[in-house]
Design a protein around this motif. Structure first.
Motif, PDB file in Angstrom:
ATOM      1  N   SER A 225       0.795  -1.229   0.000  1.00  0.00           N
ATOM      2  CA  SER A 225       0.000   0.000   0.000  1.00  0.00           C
ATOM      3  C   SER A 225       0.825   1.275   0.000  1.00  0.00           C
ATOM      4  O   SER A 225       0.361   2.305  -0.493  1.00  0.00           O
ATOM      5  CB  SER A 225      -0.946   0.012   1.212  1.00  0.00           C
ATOM      6  N   VAL A 226       1.996   1.248   0.583  1.00  0.00           N
ATOM      7  CA  VAL A 226       2.794   2.469   0.692  1.00  0.00           C
ATOM      8  C   VAL A 226       3.593   2.663  -0.593  1.00  0.00           C
ATOM      9  O   VAL A 226       4.452   1.847  -0.933  1.00  0.00           O
ATOM     10  CB  VAL A 226       3.740   2.403   1.908  1.00  0.00           C
ATOM     11  N   LYS A 227       3.300   3.729  -1.322  1.00  0.00           N
ATOM     12  CA  LYS A 227       3.993   4.056  -2.567  1.00  0.00           C
ATOM     13  C   LYS A 227       4.550   5.480  -2.471  1.00  0.00           C
ATOM     14  O   LYS A 227       3.901   6.373  -1.944  1.00  0.00           O
ATOM     15  CB  LYS A 227       3.038   3.955  -3.766  1.00  0.00           C
ATOM     16  N   ASN A 228       5.743   5.650  -2.999  1.00  0.00           N
ATOM     17  CA  ASN A 228       6.400   6.960  -3.084  1.00  0.00           C
ATOM     18  C   ASN A 228       6.476   7.676  -1.736  1.00  0.00           C
ATOM     19  O   ASN A 228       6.068   8.837  -1.608  1.00  0.00           O
ATOM     20  CB  ASN A 228       5.682   7.861  -4.101  1.00  0.00           C
ATOM     21  N   PRO A 229       6.980   7.026  -0.697  1.00  0.00           N
ATOM     22  CA  PRO A 229       7.141   7.742   0.579  1.00  0.00           C
ATOM     23  C   PRO A 229       8.303   8.730   0.498  1.00  0.00           C
ATOM     24  O   PRO A 229       9.311   8.490  -0.176  1.00  0.00           O
ATOM     25  CB  PRO A 229       7.433   6.615   1.571  1.00  0.00           C
ATOM     26  N   SER A 230       8.149   9.841   1.186  1.00  0.00           N
ATOM     27  CA  SER A 230       9.197  10.863   1.202  1.00  0.00           C
ATOM     28  C   SER A 230       9.885  10.959   2.560  1.00  0.00           C
ATOM     29  O   SER A 230      11.106  10.988   2.644  1.00  0.00           O
ATOM     30  CB  SER A 230       8.605  12.227   0.831  1.00  0.00           C
ATOM     31  N   TRP A 231       9.081  10.998   3.636  1.00  0.00           N
ATOM     32  CA  TRP A 231       9.629  11.156   4.980  1.00  0.00           C
ATOM     33  C   TRP A 231       8.883  10.209   5.916  1.00  0.00           C
ATOM     34  O   TRP A 231       7.717   9.876   5.685  1.00  0.00           O
ATOM     35  CB  TRP A 231       9.483  12.608   5.476  1.00  0.00           C
ATOM     36  N   TRP A 232       9.554   9.810   6.969  1.00  0.00           N
ATOM     37  CA  TRP A 232       8.918   8.976   7.976  1.00  0.00           C
ATOM     38  C   TRP A 232       9.625   9.140   9.312  1.00  0.00           C
ATOM     39  O   TRP A 232      10.768   9.597   9.402  1.00  0.00           O
ATOM     40  CB  TRP A 232       8.856   7.505   7.573  1.00  0.00           C
ATOM     41  N   PHE A 233       8.919   8.738  10.361  1.00  0.00           N
ATOM     42  CA  PHE A 233       9.496   8.726  11.713  1.00  0.00           C
ATOM     43  C   PHE A 233       8.770   7.674  12.534  1.00  0.00           C
ATOM     44  O   PHE A 233       7.580   7.393  12.325  1.00  0.00           O
ATOM     45  CB  PHE A 233       9.389  10.106  12.384  1.00  0.00           C
ATOM     46  N   SER A 234       9.494   7.070  13.442  1.00  0.00           N
ATOM     47  CA  SER A 234       8.927   6.087  14.358  1.00  0.00           C
ATOM     48  C   SER A 234       8.958   6.659  15.768  1.00  0.00           C
ATOM     49  O   SER A 234       9.949   7.265  16.187  1.00  0.00           O
ATOM     50  CB  SER A 234       9.727   4.779  14.322  1.00  0.00           C
TER      51      SER A 234
ATOM     52  N   ARG B 231       0.655   0.837  13.518  1.00  0.00           N
ATOM     53  CA  ARG B 231       0.971   0.672  14.943  1.00  0.00           C
ATOM     54  C   ARG B 231       0.883  -0.808  15.310  1.00  0.00           C
ATOM     55  O   ARG B 231      -0.139  -1.448  15.096  1.00  0.00           O
ATOM     56  CB  ARG B 231       0.011   1.478  15.819  1.00  0.00           C
ATOM     57  N   TYR B 232       1.992  -1.315  15.836  1.00  0.00           N
ATOM     58  CA  TYR B 232       2.011  -2.678  16.367  1.00  0.00           C
ATOM     59  C   TYR B 232       2.290  -2.563  17.866  1.00  0.00           C
ATOM     60  O   TYR B 232       3.435  -2.335  18.289  1.00  0.00           O
ATOM     61  CB  TYR B 232       3.086  -3.515  15.672  1.00  0.00           C
ATOM     62  N   LEU B 233       1.232  -2.680  18.676  1.00  0.00           N
ATOM     63  CA  LEU B 233       1.319  -2.489  20.120  1.00  0.00           C
ATOM     64  C   LEU B 233       1.918  -1.114  20.418  1.00  0.00           C
ATOM     65  O   LEU B 233       1.307  -0.096  20.130  1.00  0.00           O
ATOM     66  CB  LEU B 233       2.112  -3.634  20.756  1.00  0.00           C
ATOM     67  N   ASP B 234       3.149  -1.045  20.954  1.00  0.00           N
ATOM     68  CA  ASP B 234       3.729   0.253  21.288  1.00  0.00           C
ATOM     69  C   ASP B 234       4.674   0.778  20.225  1.00  0.00           C
ATOM     70  O   ASP B 234       5.325   1.812  20.436  1.00  0.00           O
ATOM     71  CB  ASP B 234       4.469   0.167  22.629  1.00  0.00           C
ATOM     72  N   GLU B 235       4.779   0.113  19.090  1.00  0.00           N
ATOM     73  CA  GLU B 235       5.630   0.577  17.993  1.00  0.00           C
ATOM     74  C   GLU B 235       4.757   1.311  16.973  1.00  0.00           C
ATOM     75  O   GLU B 235       3.808   0.735  16.433  1.00  0.00           O
ATOM     76  CB  GLU B 235       6.354  -0.591  17.333  1.00  0.00           C
ATOM     77  N   ILE B 236       5.095   2.575  16.709  1.00  0.00           N
ATOM     78  CA  ILE B 236       4.292   3.435  15.831  1.00  0.00           C
ATOM     79  C   ILE B 236       5.185   3.954  14.720  1.00  0.00           C
ATOM     80  O   ILE B 236       6.271   4.478  14.979  1.00  0.00           O
ATOM     81  CB  ILE B 236       3.665   4.613  16.612  1.00  0.00           C
ATOM     82  N   LEU B 237       4.727   3.811  13.487  1.00  0.00           N
ATOM     83  CA  LEU B 237       5.439   4.320  12.321  1.00  0.00           C
ATOM     84  C   LEU B 237       4.486   5.211  11.529  1.00  0.00           C
ATOM     85  O   LEU B 237       3.367   4.804  11.205  1.00  0.00           O
ATOM     86  CB  LEU B 237       5.926   3.167  11.433  1.00  0.00           C
ATOM     87  N   VAL B 238       4.942   6.440  11.222  1.00  0.00           N
ATOM     88  CA  VAL B 238       4.158   7.405  10.451  1.00  0.00           C
ATOM     89  C   VAL B 238       4.944   7.738   9.189  1.00  0.00           C
ATOM     90  O   VAL B 238       6.133   8.063   9.249  1.00  0.00           O
ATOM     91  CB  VAL B 238       3.871   8.681  11.265  1.00  0.00           C
TER      92      VAL B 238
ATOM     93  N   SER C  74      16.966   7.868   1.434  1.00  0.00           N
ATOM     94  CA  SER C  74      18.393   7.771   1.743  1.00  0.00           C
ATOM     95  C   SER C  74      18.690   7.130   3.087  1.00  0.00           C
ATOM     96  O   SER C  74      19.838   6.789   3.372  1.00  0.00           O
ATOM     97  CB  SER C  74      19.026   9.170   1.709  1.00  0.00           C
ATOM     98  N   GLU C  75      17.685   6.939   3.952  1.00  0.00           N
ATOM     99  CA  GLU C  75      17.929   6.402   5.280  1.00  0.00           C
ATOM    100  C   GLU C  75      16.992   5.226   5.555  1.00  0.00           C
ATOM    101  O   GLU C  75      15.834   5.238   5.160  1.00  0.00           O
ATOM    102  CB  GLU C  75      17.708   7.482   6.342  1.00  0.00           C
ATOM    103  N   LYS C  76      17.528   4.235   6.260  1.00  0.00           N
ATOM    104  CA  LYS C  76      16.721   3.110   6.703  1.00  0.00           C
ATOM    105  C   LYS C  76      16.108   3.435   8.060  1.00  0.00           C
ATOM    106  O   LYS C  76      16.609   4.275   8.802  1.00  0.00           O
ATOM    107  CB  LYS C  76      17.569   1.850   6.814  1.00  0.00           C
ATOM    108  N   ILE C  77      15.023   2.729   8.367  1.00  0.00           N
ATOM    109  CA  ILE C  77      14.367   2.893   9.658  1.00  0.00           C
ATOM    110  C   ILE C  77      14.015   1.517  10.204  1.00  0.00           C
ATOM    111  O   ILE C  77      13.639   0.610   9.452  1.00  0.00           O
ATOM    112  CB  ILE C  77      13.102   3.782   9.530  1.00  0.00           C
TER     113      ILE C  77
END
Length: 788
Positions: free
Chosen positions: A208-217, A330-337, A377-380
């Protein structure tokens, strides 16, 4: 060795098996509850299930929904959780071994005879405690939670575990809350839900996720739920459930220490004994308001940025359109946006997330680790895996020149084998045809003039006719043979010369012309040649089109790449002792005290769960190498050290597949074979159990002449048990899991209080513990024995 039984079970006067109300009494009791004037609710008579049989999911759902009125559920503890059938259903959920059709094993085959003895689930549970009396205690709010808690202490922190009876009570509450809340959670809430595990979350990210630019956990500090968080959780529960007894039970579970929630830790969702069965669903209830706000924000963003037709955009403009999107998992207390917009938008979103979590939910967020990263450019790190946005060609690269050469070689070999089979078939047909003709000829000579067997002759004629049709069809389908025969029948014939044709009879000339027409009609390869050329041209155009599409996609599209943290896996392999400092397999000496089959099962439990956990990763091949080489040969070297043999002798005895024989002499294979490892891939979507529990747990068998004790598996009545001592990895290595320099980051560890406790286990449960099918959370650790 003297073994004294020290069953840590809370036995009170309330455990006496008193009679529970009958079905008619239950109906009268339910009608009294529903007619209570203090409730001000319409009378409602819920179904009265059979107290000696567990409920099915539809029956349990109907029972819970019968308590729904005026937008809320009420009296769930008294009217649902306290029913014997619900308690029996919760007991059935805790049984992880030999569960089949409500029957569980009671004795081994040696003790019970040739056939395996089974008792109904109700009778087996009743041996541990009275279901009717427990239901009465719950209904009358007399269930003493503190009396059923067991303190497991060590040099450091004390661990409080529930005994089997309290585990059943907690599981009954969990399954009821699951029916109440599961349909009300948002779609991106994973963990602690049916068919909503880690692999399902990863599949959503990949598809489902296409062309992501930025993210944070979002990263939380390691802080337990305090009184403020517990009060907020109770308020969230009261929004949907009107049950003071349920709120009181949840608060008492937190106060006594059985139920504890520590966000930012490493044990949630991993089946460790320090995790309560209610943790997952209560975390989802606590974060449900946050999930709803994120869902509303996503819908609002979709309305403000509608999706356009890409074909129309491509016709009017040369640039591609990338709509503004936001994804959350969100998987329990792990959140990714994840966002596909500007960094400023992501920063504003991050500020809102932190403000909501810290303000509305009173959570302690680590702002330093909750940083925005570039998706390209960065892994998460998320869910124990590494995520990165890459072009499609990285996930599905084109064939290399070496692979193309190998494929051409394979096709040539395939054509050669087909030609060999064709020649062999023709040779066999020739031999069979000669035999048939000889047989028919002999039959015709033996018969007189008046009696002749025409049946054999007709059958032979049909066989030859079938062969002839196949040969003609094969000949007409071969372009080369048709070309050869056409050239032989048309080239250099003297009848094609005019001065020759004038001197010959007209009938002969007409016959020759008709013959040439038939040759051109049936043997001319011009049409077939044009069709082949057209097919080749179509294939070339299709390849050019695909190449153009791949090039455009690489420039305009980004997909999600999920990788296993191979460096952390190698660090875990090295830390556990599978490899030496040079990265080569080595034996693990502490395992030499186990039986050969148990050694192989322990390695198999680590290997299979690693393959299962990382099967959705792009670099699964690296994990396969670790399992198939490092773990396999470490197991072989451990067996060789135990028997003081060489590696070659051990391989010759056990083979590379590590085959062992059972009591009946049948060969068993527990470790995944090399062929089985090669066939593994992205096909499992269940919630996999992490390998940490199997990796950090070793069970050492104790030698004793004392009588066997009952198995500590949930409601396992087998008495042919063996006592095992628990050894934990951190104590064997003499390291502290809190020190990330010596420990693997985000790798969980079993609580220190379980070190060196002794557990009587049957052969089936200990086998499941070795292979990683169950964990220490799936057995009653409070029923340990004291060994002097």
């Amino acid at each position: 060795m003297l073994i004294k039984l020290k069953r840590i079970t809370a036995t009170t006067a309330s455990d006496l098996r008193l009679s529970f109300p009958t079905s008619s009494s239950l109906k009268l009791l339910y009608s009294t509850l529903t007619l209570n004037p203090t409730n001000n609710k319409t009378p409602k008579t819920p179904p009265t299930p059979n107290p000696t049989k567990p409920l099915t999911n539809p029956q349990l759902k109907t029972l819970v929904l019968s308590q729904y009125s005026r937008g809320k559920f009420s009296n769930l503890i008294q009217n649902v959780v306290g029913l014997p059938s619900v308690i029996l259903t919760a007991s059935q959920n805790l049984i992880t071994h030999h569960k089949k059709d409500g029957l569980i094993c009671t004795e081994s085959a040696e003790l019970a005879g040739s056939s395996e003895s089974r008792l109904p689930l109700y009778h087996s549970v009743s041996k541990s405690f009275s279901i009717e009396e427990m239901g009465r205690e719950i209904f009358e709010n007399r269930f003493d939670i503190e009396a059923h808690c067991v303190k497991m202490s060590d040099k450091g922190e004390t661990l409080i575990l529930p005994n089997l009876k309290l585990k059943v009570f907690i599981e009954a509450i969990r399954i009821v809350l699951e029916i109440v809340y599961d349909d009300r959670f948002v779609t991106f809430s994973y963990g602690g839900r049916v068919n909503m595990g880690r692999h399902t979350a990863i599949r959503y990210l990949k598809n489902s996720v296409k062309n992501p630019s930025w993210w944070f956990s979002v990263c939380f500090n390691d802080v337990k739920f305090d009184k403020r968080n517990i009060d907020k959780l109770c308020l969230f529960i009261e929004e949907k459930i009107e049950d003071g007894i349920l709120i009181d039970v949840v608060q008492r579970l937190f106060e006594c220490g059985v139920l504890r929630i520590e966000l930012g830790g490493c044990y949630l969702g991993k089946g460790l004994p320090q995790e309560c069965g209610l943790c997952s669903i209560l975390i989802n209830v606590y974060f449900n308001g946050f999930d709803r706000e994120i869902q509303e924000m996503r819908l609002r963003m979709s309305k403000e940025n509608p999706k356009f037709d890409e074909n129309k955009i491509g016709e009017e403009s040369s640039s591609s359109y990338k709509p503004l999107k936001m994804h959350a998992v969100r998987y329990l207390d792990e959140i990714l946006v994840i966002t596909s917009g500007s960094k400023m938008l992501t920063m504003n979103l991050k500020k809102w997330v932190l403000k909501f979590l810290e303000g509305e939910l009173d959570l302690n967020v680590d702002r330093m680790k909750t940083a925005i990263h570039s998706a390209v450019s960065e892994k998460i790190d998320f869910l124990g895996m590494e995520l990165q946005a890459v072009p499609p060609s990285v996930l599905h690269p084109p064939m290399s020149e070496k692979a193309i050469r190998a494929r051409k070689k394979y096709l040539r070999q395939k054509d050669v084998r087909a030609l060999e089979l064709k020649n062999a078939r023709e040779r066999n047909r020739k031999k069979l045809g000669l035999k048939l003709l000889s047989h028919v000829f002999k039959k015709s000579k033996q018969s007189d003039g008046f009696k002749f067997d025409f049946q054999i002759e007709n059958e032979v004629r049909e066989i030859f006719q079938t062969w002839a049709d196949e040969v003609v069809q094969e000949f007409l389908g071969s372009l080369e043979e048709r070309w050869t025969w056409h050239r032989m029948l048309t080239a250099g014939d003297f009848l094609s010369l005019r001065h020759i044709r004038d001197q010959l009879p007209q009938e002969l000339v007409h016959s020759y012309d008709k013959f040439q027409e038939q040759v051109d009609k049936h043997l001319s390869p011009v049409k077939a040649r044009k069709a082949l050329e057209e097919e080749e041209r179509r294939i070339e155009e299709e390849e050019e089109r695909k190449y153009a599409e791949r090039t455009v996609e690489d420039l305009t599209k980004l997909c999600m790449k999920v990788s296993a943290p191979i460096e952390l896996v190698r660090k875990a392999v090295k830390m556990a002792g599978f490899t030496n400092n040079m990265g080569r397999p080595r034996p693990i000496s502490i395992l030499t005290s186990l039986e050969d089959a148990d050694i192989i099962k322990w390695y198999a439990g680590v290997g299979r769960r690693w393959l299962d956990f990382f099967c959705c990763c792009h670099n699964l091949k690296m994990v396969k190498t670790v399992v198939s080489y490092h773990l396999r040969f470490s197991c072989i070297l451990t067996l060789a050290e135990k028997h003081e043999a060489t590696k070659i002798e051990c391989i010759r005895h056990y083979t590379k597949d590590l085959k062992v024989s059972d009591m009946n002499g049948n060969e068993e294979v527990h470790f995944p074979t090399e062929k089985e490892v090669k066939m593994m891939g992205d096909k499992n979507l269940s919630d996999p159990k992490p390998v940490d529990g199997a990796l950090s747990l070793v069970l050492i068998r104790l030698a004793s002449d004392e009588p066997s004790l009952s198995c500590t598996g949930h409601f396992c009545d087998r008495a042919d048990t063996v006592t095992y001592r628990v050894w934990l990895l951190q104590n064997i290595l003499n390291v502290n899991p809190a020190d990330e320099d010596k420990w693997v980051p985000r790798m969980s560890a079993i609580h220190e209080s379980l070190q060196r406790i002794c557990l009587p286990l049957c052969s089936d449960h200990v086998s499941d513990l070795y292979t990683g099918k169950i964990t220490l959370q799936d057995i009653d650790c409070t029923s340990f024995v004291d060994v002097d």
